[in-house]
Design an enzyme around this catalytic site. Structure first.
Site, PDB file in Angstrom:
ATOM      1  N   ASN A 120      57.289  -3.203  13.308  1.00 13.79           N
ATOM      2  CA  ASN A 120      58.146  -4.394  13.277  1.00 13.79           C
ATOM      3  C   ASN A 120      58.101  -5.162  14.603  1.00 13.79           C
ATOM      4  O   ASN A 120      58.946  -6.012  14.850  1.00 13.79           O
ATOM      5  CB  ASN A 120      59.591  -4.005  12.932  1.00 13.79           C
ATOM      6  CG  ASN A 120      60.187  -3.032  13.945  1.00 13.79           C
ATOM      7  OD1 ASN A 120      59.582  -2.732  14.970  1.00 13.79           O
ATOM      8  ND2 ASN A 120      61.376  -2.533  13.661  1.00 13.79           N
ATOM      9  N   HIS A 176      58.500  -3.869  17.631  1.00 13.33           N
ATOM     10  CA  HIS A 176      59.337  -3.376  18.739  1.00 13.33           C
ATOM     11  C   HIS A 176      58.477  -2.834  19.886  1.00 13.33           C
ATOM     12  O   HIS A 176      57.376  -2.339  19.679  1.00 13.33           O
ATOM     13  CB  HIS A 176      60.399  -2.369  18.276  1.00 13.33           C
ATOM     14  CG  HIS A 176      59.925  -0.990  17.953  1.00 13.33           C
ATOM     15  ND1 HIS A 176      60.279  -0.325  16.807  1.00 13.33           N
ATOM     16  CD2 HIS A 176      59.149  -0.108  18.638  1.00 13.33           C
ATOM     17  CE1 HIS A 176      59.737   0.877  16.801  1.00 13.33           C
ATOM     18  NE2 HIS A 176      59.049   1.035  17.896  1.00 13.33           N
ATOM     19  N   GLU A 231      64.336  -3.289  19.342  1.00 19.50           N
ATOM     20  CA  GLU A 231      64.120  -3.639  17.941  1.00 19.50           C
ATOM     21  C   GLU A 231      64.259  -5.152  17.745  1.00 19.50           C
ATOM     22  O   GLU A 231      64.813  -5.840  18.609  1.00 19.50           O
ATOM     23  CB  GLU A 231      65.177  -2.918  17.085  1.00 19.50           C
ATOM     24  CG  GLU A 231      65.072  -1.392  17.121  1.00 19.50           C
ATOM     25  CD  GLU A 231      63.955  -0.846  16.238  1.00 19.50           C
ATOM     26  OE1 GLU A 231      62.918  -1.511  16.073  1.00 19.50           O
ATOM     27  OE2 GLU A 231      64.135   0.270  15.707  1.00 19.50           O
ATOM     28  N   ASP A 244      61.808   4.929  27.070  1.00 15.55           N
ATOM     29  CA  ASP A 244      62.970   5.167  26.201  1.00 15.55           C
ATOM     30  C   ASP A 244      63.175   6.654  25.915  1.00 15.55           C
ATOM     31  O   ASP A 244      62.329   7.484  26.251  1.00 15.55           O
ATOM     32  CB  ASP A 244      62.815   4.377  24.885  1.00 15.55           C
ATOM     33  CG  ASP A 244      61.438   4.570  24.243  1.00 15.55           C
ATOM     34  OD1 ASP A 244      60.698   5.473  24.663  1.00 15.55           O
ATOM     35  OD2 ASP A 244      61.116   3.811  23.316  1.00 15.55           O
TER      36      ASP A 244
END
Ligand code: GLP
Length: 264
Positions: A136, A138, A143, A67
């Site tokens: 979380n 990800h 996400e 990313d």
């Protein structure tokens, strides 16, 4: 899912690096999937040491990063391209022209996403993908609520991720809220996956990944569908798993089998 639980972050980095070194020894022109964040830094140091001691060469290796922040150019100190150069590429013999990071400064980011997918395919796909994990759940910048079949695309970061990553940016520095990330479908297509997690703040995400339901609410849970995934985690990140002893027992038995077969 193979879960390897080790004492601390240093042991995680060593174990993870060995997987990559073995992969490159077996296939010198391996296509690596690489990750950013603070967790892989120690693994990259191990790879640099292994290169310097002549244990491994990256001459024929190519790489694709997961990313990049949308809106940062590659020379920006917070860009993931800059990070990769600093933490790994500048210290090994990899041909930089064979290292790919999604272009955060692309004029047409939608087309850039499609081209990234094509570039991965043209190299024959990713042999081994390194992952960290967000608190979380990800992976990359996929996400919660990301489609489990998603491909490389533009993704808006959650408040939680923006806050977690704010530590890398100065108080008045521009922090992007958008990213280009490989999709979960892209990640699942890599031949092997190695996910690293260390520290107590990853324990919940690890529990959800390994023992939770397969759900877009925890993107890393999609790895339950992958044939060859190994989670290399420390005791702290493993602390919420329901049966730590079981995972340790499985790993000991696996090692014994590999030793007997001469493949350890
Ligand atoms: C970022 C990256 C992820 C990484 C995550 C966790 O959001 N896009 O690929 O896994 O951070 O980072 P850290 O290892 O610093 O906890």
């Amino acid at each position: 899912m193979k879960v390897v639980i080790l004492k601390d972050a240093a042991a995680v980095a060593k174990y993870g690096a060995n997987i990559f070194i073995k992969q490159i020894s077996r296939k010198p022109d391996s296509v690596l999937g690489l990750a950013t964040g603070s967790t892989p830094v120690a693994l990259y140091k191990e790879l640099i040491d292994a290169y310097k001691s002549g244990q491994v060469s990256f001459k024929k290796v190519s790489s694709f990063n997961l990313d990049e922040y949308l809106g940062l150019n590659p020379t920006h100190p917070q860009s993931y391209r800059y990070f990769m150069n600093q933490q790994l590429f500048d210290h090994i013999d990899i041909d930089k022209a064979s290292t790919f990071v999604p272009p955060g400064d692309a004029e047409d980011p939608f087309t850039a996403c499609a081209l990234y997918e094509t570039a991965i395919k043209q190299k024959g796909g990713i042999d081994i993908q390194l992952l960290g994990i967000g608190r979380n759940g990800h992976i990359g910048f996929n996400e919660p609520s990301s489609s489990l079949m998603s491909r490389t695309r533009i993704k808006t970061l959650t408040r939680a991720t923006i806050d977690d990553n704010a530590r890398f940016f100065g108080p008045d520095e521009y922090q992007p809220h958008l990213s280009i990330t490989m999709g979960i479908g892209t990640i699942l297509e890599s031949k092997k996956v190695v996910l690293l997690a260390t520290g107590e703040n990853k324990a919940e995400a690890i529990k959800a990944t390994v023992e939770g339901p397969l759900t877009a609410a925890c993107p890393a849970s999609a790895l339950q569908l992958h044939e060859q995934v190994v989670l290399v985690i420390d005791e702290a990140a493993a602390s919420l798993l329901s049966d730590v002893e079981l995972y340790k027992h499985i790993e000991i038995e696996n090692q014994k089998l590999l030793e007997r077969l001469g493949r350890a």
